[in-house]
Design a protein around this motif. Sequence first.
Motif, PDB file in Angstrom:
ATOM      1  N   GLU A  19      -3.846  12.091   2.976  1.00  0.00           N
ATOM      2  CA  GLU A  19      -5.191  11.544   2.906  1.00  0.00           C
ATOM      3  C   GLU A  19      -6.120  12.505   2.183  1.00  0.00           C
ATOM      4  N   GLN A  20      -7.162  11.956   1.636  1.00  0.00           N
ATOM      5  CA  GLN A  20      -8.259  12.705   1.033  1.00  0.00           C
ATOM      6  C   GLN A  20      -9.434  12.581   1.988  1.00  0.00           C
ATOM      7  N   GLU A  21     -10.074  13.690   2.339  1.00  0.00           N
ATOM      8  CA  GLU A  21     -11.229  13.619   3.229  1.00  0.00           C
ATOM      9  C   GLU A  21     -12.511  13.748   2.423  1.00  0.00           C
ATOM     10  N   ILE A  22     -13.426  12.825   2.675  1.00  0.00           N
ATOM     11  CA  ILE A  22     -14.725  12.795   2.021  1.00  0.00           C
ATOM     12  C   ILE A  22     -15.780  12.866   3.116  1.00  0.00           C
ATOM     13  N   PHE A  23     -16.804  13.686   2.923  1.00  0.00           N
ATOM     14  CA  PHE A  23     -17.856  13.850   3.926  1.00  0.00           C
ATOM     15  C   PHE A  23     -19.094  13.072   3.508  1.00  0.00           C
ATOM     16  N   MET A  24     -19.777  12.481   4.504  1.00  0.00           N
ATOM     17  CA  MET A  24     -20.963  11.653   4.258  1.00  0.00           C
ATOM     18  C   MET A  24     -22.024  11.983   5.300  1.00  0.00           C
ATOM     19  N   ALA A  25     -23.285  12.073   4.868  1.00  0.00           N
ATOM     20  CA  ALA A  25     -24.388  12.370   5.789  1.00  0.00           C
ATOM     21  C   ALA A  25     -25.702  11.883   5.201  1.00  0.00           C
ATOM     22  N   ASN A  26     -26.643  11.512   6.084  1.00  0.00           N
ATOM     23  CA  ASN A  26     -28.000  11.209   5.625  1.00  0.00           C
ATOM     24  C   ASN A  26     -28.549  12.452   4.949  1.00  0.00           C
ATOM     25  N   GLY A  27     -29.265  12.281   3.868  1.00  0.00           N
ATOM     26  CA  GLY A  27     -29.803  13.418   3.132  1.00  0.00           C
ATOM     27  C   GLY A  27     -28.773  14.074   2.241  1.00  0.00           C
ATOM     28  N   GLU A  45     -21.071   3.849  -0.889  1.00  0.00           N
ATOM     29  CA  GLU A  45     -20.820   3.633  -2.307  1.00  0.00           C
ATOM     30  C   GLU A  45     -20.497   4.949  -3.009  1.00  0.00           C
ATOM     31  N   ASP A  46     -21.264   5.995  -2.731  1.00  0.00           N
ATOM     32  CA  ASP A  46     -20.992   7.300  -3.332  1.00  0.00           C
ATOM     33  C   ASP A  46     -19.675   7.875  -2.824  1.00  0.00           C
ATOM     34  N   SER A  47     -19.375   7.648  -1.543  1.00  0.00           N
ATOM     35  CA  SER A  47     -18.107   8.113  -0.984  1.00  0.00           C
ATOM     36  C   SER A  47     -16.931   7.429  -1.668  1.00  0.00           C
ATOM     37  N   PHE A  48     -17.017   6.116  -1.855  1.00  0.00           N
ATOM     38  CA  PHE A  48     -15.941   5.378  -2.516  1.00  0.00           C
ATOM     39  C   PHE A  48     -15.730   5.855  -3.953  1.00  0.00           C
ATOM     40  N   ALA A  49     -16.791   6.298  -4.614  1.00  0.00           N
ATOM     41  CA  ALA A  49     -16.681   6.774  -6.000  1.00  0.00           C
ATOM     42  C   ALA A  49     -15.839   8.046  -6.096  1.00  0.00           C
ATOM     43  N   GLN A  50     -15.652   8.739  -4.982  1.00  0.00           N
ATOM     44  CA  GLN A  50     -14.873   9.982  -4.975  1.00  0.00           C
ATOM     45  C   GLN A  50     -13.387   9.744  -4.758  1.00  0.00           C
ATOM     46  N   VAL A  51     -12.997   8.502  -4.509  1.00  0.00           N
ATOM     47  CA  VAL A  51     -11.621   8.189  -4.142  1.00  0.00           C
ATOM     48  C   VAL A  51     -10.663   8.457  -5.288  1.00  0.00           C
ATOM     49  N   GLU A  52      -9.605   9.166  -4.934  1.00  0.00           N
ATOM     50  CA  GLU A  52      -8.498   9.373  -5.865  1.00  0.00           C
ATOM     51  C   GLU A  52      -7.447   8.330  -5.532  1.00  0.00           C
ATOM     52  N   GLU A  53      -6.255   8.498  -5.982  1.00  0.00           N
ATOM     53  CA  GLU A  53      -5.188   7.522  -5.729  1.00  0.00           C
ATOM     54  C   GLU A  53      -4.471   7.820  -4.418  1.00  0.00           C
TER      55      GLU A  53
END
Length: 102
Positions: A19-27, A45-53
């Motif tokens: 898995e690839q871990e992406i972090f998300m937070a207000n601000g 939306e920004d998190s999904f843009a970071q998705v690799e394969e």
Amino acid sequence: MKCIFLLLGVLLVFVSGAEQEIFMANGGAAGASCGTPESPCVSLEDSFAQVEETDIIISVAPGYYSGERNTNLDFPHVHVILQNTDPSDDVIFDCNLLPVGF
């Protein structure tokens, strides 16, 4: 009826393998450089843009998330887990009365 998803540290989708871990937070940040603990993404939306394969885990900081960058989205073609970074506090996704949450 107002559509609100409450994430209480429960995994939404089972993922196996790497898995690839992406972090998300207000601000957090928007754009290509977000997704790290030091510079989390501000929206799904920004998190999904970071998705690799690979399958992804989006670690979401407690808070209230709404707006067009968090609703009516196309999920990437990988398995996605949304997990709360602090199960003692709530993560809320407000769908803004839309018939489709994400």
